[in-house]
Design a protein around this motif. Sequence first.
Motif, PDB file in Angstrom:
ATOM      1  N   GLN A  36       0.841  -1.198   0.000  1.00  0.00           N
ATOM      2  CA  GLN A  36       0.000   0.000   0.000  1.00  0.00           C
ATOM      3  C   GLN A  36       0.875   1.245   0.000  1.00  0.00           C
ATOM      4  O   GLN A  36       0.613   2.205  -0.714  1.00  0.00           O
TER       5      GLN A  36
ATOM      6  N   GLY B 244       2.320   1.595  -3.347  1.00  0.00           N
ATOM      7  CA  GLY B 244       1.275   2.053  -4.256  1.00  0.00           C
ATOM      8  C   GLY B 244       1.112   3.554  -4.161  1.00  0.00           C
ATOM      9  O   GLY B 244       1.063   4.256  -5.179  1.00  0.00           O
TER      10      GLY B 244
ATOM     11  N   ALA C 191      -1.655   2.577  -8.957  1.00  0.00           N
ATOM     12  CA  ALA C 191      -1.535   2.213  -7.549  1.00  0.00           C
ATOM     13  C   ALA C 191      -2.331   0.945  -7.256  1.00  0.00           C
ATOM     14  O   ALA C 191      -1.863   0.057  -6.541  1.00  0.00           O
TER      15      ALA C 191
ATOM     16  N   GLN D 196      -0.515  -1.938  -8.609  1.00  0.00           N
ATOM     17  CA  GLN D 196       0.621  -2.221  -7.745  1.00  0.00           C
ATOM     18  C   GLN D 196       0.176  -3.023  -6.533  1.00  0.00           C
ATOM     19  O   GLN D 196       0.821  -3.970  -6.145  1.00  0.00           O
ATOM     20  N   LEU D 197      -0.944  -2.627  -5.960  1.00  0.00           N
ATOM     21  CA  LEU D 197      -1.441  -3.336  -4.784  1.00  0.00           C
ATOM     22  C   LEU D 197      -1.656  -4.801  -5.097  1.00  0.00           C
ATOM     23  O   LEU D 197      -1.295  -5.674  -4.319  1.00  0.00           O
TER      24      LEU D 197
END
Length: 175
Positions: free
Chosen positions: A85, A88, A120, A123-124
Amino acid sequence: MSMCEACSDRMPAVASGQSEWSVAERDHLAGCRDCAAEWKLVSAAAALGRSVAVDPGVIGPRLLERVRAAEHQERRRRWLRRSAQVVGLAAAAALFLMMVPRRGNGPVRQVPVTAASEAADLQLAELDGAAPAELQAVLAEFDEPEVPASALDGPDVEGLDVSQVERALRSWEES
Ligand SMILES: [Zn+2]
């Protein structure tokens, strides 16, 4: 029939509690290594078949070990999710900074917030289960854009941004 064969034949019955060793058989088991070894196996196998024979002193620690290992894994997973997180957010922030003009004389361009937040989210999803060193590698990818800042002035800013994110994700998947 030898004494060894006689003992061997009687082992299942004695192990299951249906019969008991005679004095002669007991003496033989005490003196015969082969029969003693066989009896150990047969009685152990019989004990495995009876739930009451489960030794909590032996099973307990192993079970606890497994529970502890599972807890450790869960803690690690939670930590990695938190790290993901953070990465992200950092990735979104890095993209945001890349979109802001380096030399502030032009009008402020619209920042593609959607692309950044989508990145983001990706990415998470991608980073769950990642090692910290690999997280650093992804961060570095965003810290050092290969495209010069002047190229960002072109009309295809959003397209450029997405391709950069895709490249980062691809390098991530390949690692
Ligand atoms: Zn024997």
